[in-house]
Design a protein around this motif. Sequence first.
Motif, PDB file in Angstrom:
ATOM      1  N   VAL A   1      45.895  25.321  83.291  1.00 47.95           N
ATOM      2  CA  VAL A   1      47.086  26.287  83.865  1.00 47.95           C
ATOM      3  C   VAL A   1      46.349  27.539  83.781  1.00 47.95           C
ATOM      4  O   VAL A   1      47.104  28.481  84.589  1.00 47.95           O
ATOM      5  N   ASP A   2      45.527  27.932  83.264  1.00 47.87           N
ATOM      6  CA  ASP A   2      44.978  29.314  83.222  1.00 47.87           C
ATOM      7  C   ASP A   2      43.526  29.474  83.969  1.00 47.87           C
ATOM      8  O   ASP A   2      42.876  30.392  83.860  1.00 47.87           O
ATOM      9  N   VAL A   3      43.175  28.473  84.813  1.00 50.01           N
ATOM     10  CA  VAL A   3      42.064  28.433  85.900  1.00 50.01           C
ATOM     11  C   VAL A   3      42.854  28.668  87.325  1.00 50.01           C
ATOM     12  O   VAL A   3      43.075  27.598  87.759  1.00 50.01           O
ATOM     13  N   PRO A   4      42.733  29.800  87.800  1.00 46.50           N
ATOM     14  CA  PRO A   4      43.284  30.191  88.913  1.00 46.50           C
ATOM     15  C   PRO A   4      42.487  29.226  90.098  1.00 46.50           C
ATOM     16  O   PRO A   4      41.302  29.342  90.168  1.00 46.50           O
ATOM     17  N   GLU A   5      43.095  28.702  91.026  1.00 44.02           N
ATOM     18  CA  GLU A   5      42.419  28.346  92.166  1.00 44.02           C
ATOM     19  C   GLU A   5      41.699  29.276  93.065  1.00 44.02           C
ATOM     20  O   GLU A   5      42.389  30.244  93.175  1.00 44.02           O
ATOM     21  N   GLY A   6      40.214  28.894  93.333  1.00 46.31           N
ATOM     22  CA  GLY A   6      39.476  30.070  93.961  1.00 46.31           C
ATOM     23  C   GLY A   6      38.870  30.797  93.197  1.00 46.31           C
ATOM     24  O   GLY A   6      37.774  31.616  93.613  1.00 46.31           O
ATOM     25  N   ALA A   7      38.887  30.681  91.822  1.00 45.08           N
ATOM     26  CA  ALA A   7      38.058  31.579  91.103  1.00 45.08           C
ATOM     27  C   ALA A   7      36.447  31.115  91.010  1.00 45.08           C
ATOM     28  O   ALA A   7      36.425  29.763  91.291  1.00 45.08           O
ATOM     29  N   TRP A   8      35.710  31.854  90.793  1.00 44.27           N
ATOM     30  CA  TRP A   8      34.313  31.343  90.922  1.00 44.27           C
ATOM     31  C   TRP A   8      33.915  30.322  89.905  1.00 44.27           C
ATOM     32  O   TRP A   8      33.001  29.360  90.193  1.00 44.27           O
ATOM     33  N   TYR A   9      34.667  29.897  89.020  1.00 44.62           N
ATOM     34  CA  TYR A   9      34.328  28.991  88.032  1.00 44.62           C
ATOM     35  C   TYR A   9      35.415  28.030  87.992  1.00 44.62           C
ATOM     36  O   TYR A   9      35.318  26.761  87.351  1.00 44.62           O
ATOM     37  N   SER A  10      36.281  27.690  89.041  1.00 41.64           N
ATOM     38  CA  SER A  10      37.461  26.902  89.069  1.00 41.64           C
ATOM     39  C   SER A  10      36.956  25.444  89.031  1.00 41.64           C
ATOM     40  O   SER A  10      37.472  24.621  88.508  1.00 41.64           O
ATOM     41  N   GLN A  11      35.967  25.249  89.971  1.00 43.44           N
ATOM     42  CA  GLN A  11      35.485  23.886  90.189  1.00 43.44           C
ATOM     43  C   GLN A  11      34.758  23.293  88.769  1.00 43.44           C
ATOM     44  O   GLN A  11      35.060  22.166  88.455  1.00 43.44           O
ATOM     45  N   THR A  12      33.828  24.237  88.334  1.00 47.79           N
ATOM     46  CA  THR A  12      33.247  23.704  86.944  1.00 47.79           C
ATOM     47  C   THR A  12      34.123  23.867  85.831  1.00 47.79           C
ATOM     48  O   THR A  12      33.839  22.699  85.042  1.00 47.79           O
ATOM     49  N   ALA A  13      35.036  24.592  85.868  1.00 50.97           N
ATOM     50  CA  ALA A  13      36.104  24.509  84.795  1.00 50.97           C
ATOM     51  C   ALA A  13      36.698  23.337  84.708  1.00 50.97           C
ATOM     52  O   ALA A  13      36.953  22.391  83.704  1.00 50.97           O
ATOM     53  N   SER A  14      37.134  22.776  85.935  1.00 53.78           N
ATOM     54  CA  SER A  14      38.140  21.673  86.049  1.00 53.78           C
ATOM     55  C   SER A  14      37.202  20.088  85.806  1.00 53.78           C
ATOM     56  O   SER A  14      37.659  19.363  85.230  1.00 53.78           O
ATOM     57  N   SER A  15      35.964  20.275  86.242  1.00 57.40           N
ATOM     58  CA  SER A  15      35.084  19.201  85.945  1.00 57.40           C
ATOM     59  C   SER A  15      34.411  19.006  84.532  1.00 57.40           C
ATOM     60  O   SER A  15      34.070  17.949  84.092  1.00 57.40           O
ATOM     61  N   TYR A  16      33.962  20.117  84.257  1.00 57.30           N
ATOM     62  CA  TYR A  16      33.364  20.037  82.901  1.00 57.30           C
ATOM     63  C   TYR A  16      33.932  20.878  81.711  1.00 57.30           C
ATOM     64  O   TYR A  16      33.348  20.598  80.675  1.00 57.30           O
ATOM     65  N   GLY A  17      35.084  21.448  81.845  1.00 60.73           N
ATOM     66  CA  GLY A  17      35.559  22.346  80.967  1.00 60.73           C
ATOM     67  C   GLY A  17      36.274  21.578  79.757  1.00 60.73           C
ATOM     68  O   GLY A  17      35.915  22.043  78.398  1.00 60.73           O
ATOM     69  N   ASN A  18      36.678  20.347  79.988  1.00 60.67           N
ATOM     70  CA  ASN A  18      37.155  19.421  79.088  1.00 60.67           C
ATOM     71  C   ASN A  18      36.209  19.046  78.140  1.00 60.67           C
ATOM     72  O   ASN A  18      36.644  18.807  76.828  1.00 60.67           O
ATOM     73  N   LEU A  19      34.850  19.114  78.470  1.00 57.95           N
ATOM     74  CA  LEU A  19      33.837  18.704  77.514  1.00 57.95           C
ATOM     75  C   LEU A  19      33.679  19.654  76.147  1.00 57.95           C
ATOM     76  O   LEU A  19      33.132  19.344  75.655  1.00 57.95           O
ATOM     77  N   LEU A  20      34.001  20.957  76.458  1.00 59.59           N
ATOM     78  CA  LEU A  20      33.653  21.936  75.632  1.00 59.59           C
ATOM     79  C   LEU A  20      34.789  21.837  74.331  1.00 59.59           C
ATOM     80  O   LEU A  20      34.527  22.527  73.406  1.00 59.59           O
ATOM     81  N   GLY A  21      35.875  21.238  74.900  1.00 54.31           N
ATOM     82  CA  GLY A  21      37.014  21.336  73.610  1.00 54.31           C
ATOM     83  C   GLY A  21      37.331  22.593  73.302  1.00 54.31           C
ATOM     84  O   GLY A  21      37.797  23.561  73.644  1.00 54.31           O
ATOM     85  N   GLY A  22      37.274  22.901  71.838  1.00 56.22           N
ATOM     86  CA  GLY A  22      37.520  24.131  71.038  1.00 56.22           C
ATOM     87  C   GLY A  22      38.820  24.930  71.635  1.00 56.22           C
ATOM     88  O   GLY A  22      39.945  24.201  71.137  1.00 56.22           O
ATOM     89  N   ASN A  23      38.924  25.749  72.467  1.00 56.20           N
ATOM     90  CA  ASN A  23      39.982  26.517  72.529  1.00 56.20           C
ATOM     91  C   ASN A  23      41.126  25.840  73.153  1.00 56.20           C
ATOM     92  O   ASN A  23      42.209  26.165  73.538  1.00 56.20           O
ATOM     93  N   SER A  24      40.374  24.733  73.896  1.00 58.15           N
ATOM     94  CA  SER A  24      41.495  24.002  75.002  1.00 58.15           C
ATOM     95  C   SER A  24      42.466  23.144  74.107  1.00 58.15           C
ATOM     96  O   SER A  24      42.014  22.704  73.114  1.00 58.15           O
TER      97      SER A  24
END
Length: 228
Positions: free
Chosen positions: A88-111
């Motif tokens: 919900v805190d990754v805005p569409e069109g941000a430079w990191y939106s695609q990589t966060a959506s695809s790889y962000g869940n691997l980082l765990g932590g604060n998620s």
Amino acid sequence: MKKSYLKCLLMVIMTIALTLCSAGAFYSDVSSSSWYYDTVKEATDAGLMNGDGDGTFRPDDYVSRAEAATVLSRLPVTGWNYYETYFVDVPEGAWYSQTASSYGNLLGGNSRIEDSSQPLGYMAHFYPVSNVEREDFAVGLYNLFDLSSIRWRAHFEDLNQVTKTDSYGYNYEQAVCAMRNLYIMVGSGSGDGYFKPKQALTRAELAQVLCNLKNTDEPLLIEKMSRR
């Protein structure tokens, strides 16, 4: 005669300048005498990291979670299928939106999941501008390379400070031990036997981790990674 002398002098100056450029810092803030010079250069040449448009690398700056997810996406790992996660805190069109959506869940932590009664990913937060902690990046690599099939053991003086599991069920202690055994993240760098799991990862430290991966001789990693 004077013009010929000046021409020769100019050529000498240009030659020295070119030599210094090739041997000196390729980023204005990365000295050729710094401990991270070679690793920053190697990580940059491999396309795993890059600097700012102003010619700086910011080696002492902390790595954001958005940057960490982007770096994970650049690693040449084979045989891994990602799945999209809506944060919900990754805005569409941000430079990191695609990589966060695809790889962000691997980082765990604060998620985290705001409503535990909902399926995984519902109302999840990624916190893209927060600093990625050392244990978070360790678990990101652990998940990316799928190292969970082995029971990993290692000793750190502060292993009891490592997160046990998070809302995703990721085993941080195993991730930290795996990184130590594979010589990817061996500790805090001070040689004191501490991993410092909650400490934010700097860009220079990240470059070192990436070079350790790139140059690994571990068959377990090599079989999943096509070298560049």
